[in-house]
Write an enzyme that holds these catalytic residues in place. Structure first.
Site, PDB file in Angstrom:
ATOM      1  N   ASP A   1      -7.557   0.961  -9.052  1.00 13.53           N
ATOM      2  CA  ASP A   1      -9.003   1.195  -9.026  1.00 13.53           C
ATOM      3  C   ASP A   1      -9.480   1.945  -7.781  1.00 13.53           C
ATOM      4  O   ASP A   1     -10.658   2.271  -7.683  1.00 13.53           O
ATOM      5  CB  ASP A   1      -9.781  -0.119  -9.192  1.00 13.53           C
ATOM      6  N   ARG A   2      -8.575   2.234  -6.858  1.00  8.72           N
ATOM      7  CA  ARG A   2      -8.965   2.981  -5.661  1.00  8.72           C
ATOM      8  C   ARG A   2      -8.261   4.325  -5.617  1.00  8.72           C
ATOM      9  O   ARG A   2      -7.286   4.552  -6.328  1.00  8.72           O
ATOM     10  CB  ARG A   2      -8.631   2.172  -4.402  1.00  8.72           C
TER      11      ARG A   2
ATOM     12  N   ASP B   1      -4.096   2.727  -5.681  1.00 11.67           N
ATOM     13  CA  ASP B   1      -3.660   1.473  -5.067  1.00 11.67           C
ATOM     14  C   ASP B   1      -2.942   0.557  -6.043  1.00 11.67           C
ATOM     15  O   ASP B   1      -2.563   0.954  -7.137  1.00 11.67           O
ATOM     16  CB  ASP B   1      -4.855   0.763  -4.445  1.00 11.67           C
TER      17      ASP B   1
ATOM     18  N   LYS C   1     -14.321   0.425 -10.693  1.00 14.36           N
ATOM     19  CA  LYS C   1     -13.962   1.652 -10.005  1.00 14.36           C
ATOM     20  C   LYS C   1     -12.639   2.133 -10.582  1.00 14.36           C
ATOM     21  O   LYS C   1     -11.861   1.346 -11.108  1.00 14.36           O
ATOM     22  CB  LYS C   1     -13.890   1.447  -8.505  1.00 14.36           C
TER      23      LYS C   1
ATOM     24  N   SER D   1      -5.262  -6.303  -5.877  1.00 14.90           N
ATOM     25  CA  SER D   1      -5.659  -4.933  -5.573  1.00 14.90           C
ATOM     26  C   SER D   1      -4.714  -4.246  -4.591  1.00 14.90           C
ATOM     27  O   SER D   1      -3.543  -4.066  -4.859  1.00 14.90           O
ATOM     28  CB  SER D   1      -7.104  -4.904  -5.067  1.00 14.90           C
ATOM     29  N   HIS D   2      -5.222  -3.906  -3.419  1.00 17.58           N
ATOM     30  CA  HIS D   2      -4.469  -3.133  -2.433  1.00 17.58           C
ATOM     31  C   HIS D   2      -3.677  -4.018  -1.483  1.00 17.58           C
ATOM     32  O   HIS D   2      -3.045  -3.507  -0.552  1.00 17.58           O
ATOM     33  CB  HIS D   2      -5.445  -2.272  -1.628  1.00 17.58           C
TER      34      HIS D   2
ATOM     35  N   ASP E   1      -3.714  -1.907  -8.127  1.00 19.75           N
ATOM     36  CA  ASP E   1      -4.171  -2.101  -9.503  1.00 19.75           C
ATOM     37  C   ASP E   1      -4.870  -0.878 -10.084  1.00 19.75           C
ATOM     38  O   ASP E   1      -5.422  -0.936 -11.176  1.00 19.75           O
ATOM     39  CB  ASP E   1      -5.081  -3.318  -9.597  1.00 19.75           C
TER      40      ASP E   1
END
Length: 542
Positions: free
Chosen positions: A280-281, A276, A375, A112-113, A278
């Site tokens: 999703d944010r 971010d 998300k 992710s982030h 991947d």
């Protein structure tokens, strides 16, 4: 020819809220990836001949693990594997592909982030047939299997060329390399008024987007530039890089500081956004105004009906427990149900599948709807653009109107990063023990009226989740939440969430740090943060 390889268990393969995350050298240990993938397969049944989706955010080690996943998935009996070109597939796009092509499930390779690179972070997450993160029951079964695993299945086959879109027959199965963007972009066109957004850009509206050298760069170029007419020069860091260009791909005010500086300039763009690692944010910034993720969730829920995909209204709203209660105000005013869940998108999945909610959000910059089961950063950006195109107001004007209607929840998250794990665990354990004695204590002008450790009972599947965060409630409605994060790979991160409500006839224009200053002091004293950790302030404030 299927090969069965003997192996021994690793003791540290327990998935967190977003799968298994470790430093790359951990995943590079002999058998480490293979053990975890085989544990995923062994925890499932009925996938013979079915479709598996595989993709990731392009970080270092992504393509190596994809090749391993291909060999093992075919050896275990999957009939078809769908993979994003060059191994790229954003997390929400992967969810969409799983759902659209009725796959058995998907393996998403991302941290992710978190930062990427040879000595940085990597992650493996399993998503189910609904496109969402595996349930706690499934992740629990994966972990239990990882503790006793003694063999894994693989095949000796040539590497698959991930750069060429098309179908390849491999060892009795099929590997399909697909365009990672097209299906997702087409889905977005069914939800939002692209014509109205194109008109907005044609009117001189200026947008700046930072893909943070991560997965959403190709998505932004296809959707914002090609389909909507945004200025290509306003797209920042759109080439996905294995190390994210040395940047931290977290869309917050610290790591997206160039974007923030541009938006705060006197001649800045009208609208700024980022996503971010991947995809999703999201980060939302208007000219001269940052919108917190909690406020963004509430404002999008209040305005969702302006987009074609939500014109009939929404069924309900769900938020994670640490997320501010701003969305609750919208739900109450609109007569909608509002659900409070633990952190982790998987907890929203049952509510979405049951049709109880339409829009969900987490304070950690995650917002989404029932179009997928993750998300979705670009979805949030597009809904904001749709709202701006219809209302023809600035972000700041929309925010002020919202607060004038629903009141304002002043809110911030303070992160204490890379704490010694034992120290952090002891601090939280001690706080739990003191919870009963906190009630009635006074801090400044506030008195604690209740304190608990949040537990969640899922009304859809009946499951329960305990110890999901410590909550401290004050007599004036303010609250403090303490939670140890499960998304990092080094030490422990203590997240402290601070919130107070100001009614719509109160002072709605305070600076957030001023509005919450006394709560910051109280939070430190209640949990003994500085005394136990030596930290006099948070590392990151969002």
């Amino acid at each position: 020819m299927i090969e069965t390889v003997e192996t021994t268990p690793f003791r540290d393969q327990k998935p967190g809220t977003s799968g298994l995350r470790k430093k790359v050298p951990e995943f590079q240990k002999r058998g480490y990836v293979e053990n975890f993938l085989q544990s995923i397969f062994d925890a499932q049944e009925g996938y013979e001949g079915k479709t598996l989706v595989v993709g990731g955010d392009g970080r270092f080690y992504n393509e190596d693990v994809i090749q391993t996943a291909i060999r093992m998935a075919l050896a275990n009996g999957f009939g078809r594997i769908l993979i994003g070109q060059n191994g790229i597939l954003s997390t929400p796009a992967a969810s969409n592909v799983i759902r659209k092509y009725k796959a058995f499930g998907g393996i998403i390779l991302s941290a992710s982030h978190n930062p990427g690179g040879p000595n940085e972070d990597f992650g493996i997450k399993y998503n189910g047939a609904n496109g969402g993160p595996a349930s706690e029951t499934v992740t629990g079964a994966i972990y239990e299997r990882s503790l006793v695993i003694d063999r894994y299945k693989t095949m000796d086959i040539p590497q698959v060329d991930l750069s060429r879109i098309g179908r390849v027959d491999v060892a009795g199965g099929v590997v399909e390399i697909i365009d990672p963007v097209a299906d997702y972009a087409d889905l977005m066109e069914t939800l939002f008024d692209f014509a109205a957004i194109r008109d907005l850009f044609a009117s001189g509206f200026r947008m700046q987007f930072d893909a943070m050298s991560a997965v959403t760069g190709p998505y932004a170029e296809e959707i914002f530039v090609k389909r909507l007419g945004a200025d290509p020069a306003a797209m920042m860091n759109t080439t996905p890089l294995p190390d994210f260009g040395g940047h931290h791909p977290d869309p917050n005010l610290v790591h997206a500081k160039e974007l923030y500086a541009a938006m705060m300039a006197e001649d800045g763009p009208d609208f700024g956004a980022a996503s971010d690692g991947d995809g999703d944010r999201n980060l939302i910034i208007g000219k001269g105004m940052y919108v917190t993720p909690s406020d963004s969730l509430a404002m999008l829920a209040a305005n969702a009906h302006l987009a074609p995909g939500y014109a009939k209204g929404i069924a309900g709203i769900a938020r994670s427990m640490p997320t501010s209660q701003a969305a609750d105000r919208v739900a109450e005013a609109r007569g909608l149900p509002c659900f409070e869940t633990p952190t982790g998108w998987k907890f929203f999945g049952n509510l979405l599948d049951a049709g109880k909610v339409t829009i969900c959000g987490e304070e950690s910059a995650g917002t989404g709807s029932d179009h997928v089961r993750e998300k979705d950063g670009l979805w949030a950006v597009l809904l904001w653009l749709n709202v701006l195109a219809v209302r023809r107001q600035s972000v700041a004007e929309i925010a002020r109107d919202h607060w004038a209607t629903f009141g304002r929840n002043y809110y911030a998250r303070h992160d204490y990063e890379a704490l010694d794990t034992a120290t952090a665990d002891d601090m939280v354990a001690a706080l739990r023990e003191r919870l009963p004695s906190l009630v009635g204590r006074t801090f400044g002008n506030r008195t604690i009226r209740a304190a608990d450790d949040f537990a969640y009972h899922d009304q859809v599947d009946g499951s329960s989740s305990a110890k999901q965060g410590i909550r401290v409630f004050f007599d004036d409605g303010a609250r403090i939440v303490y939670r140890l994060s499960g998304t990092g790979t080094t030490g422990a991160t203590l997240r402290v969430y601070l919130e107070r409500y100001e009614p719509n006839d109160g002072n709605l224009s305070m600076q957030t740090n001023d509005a919450l200053a006394d709560l910051v002091t109280a939070a430190d004293e209640i949990a003994e943060i500085s005394a136990r950790t030596g930290r006099v302030s948070a590392d990151v404030i969002t």
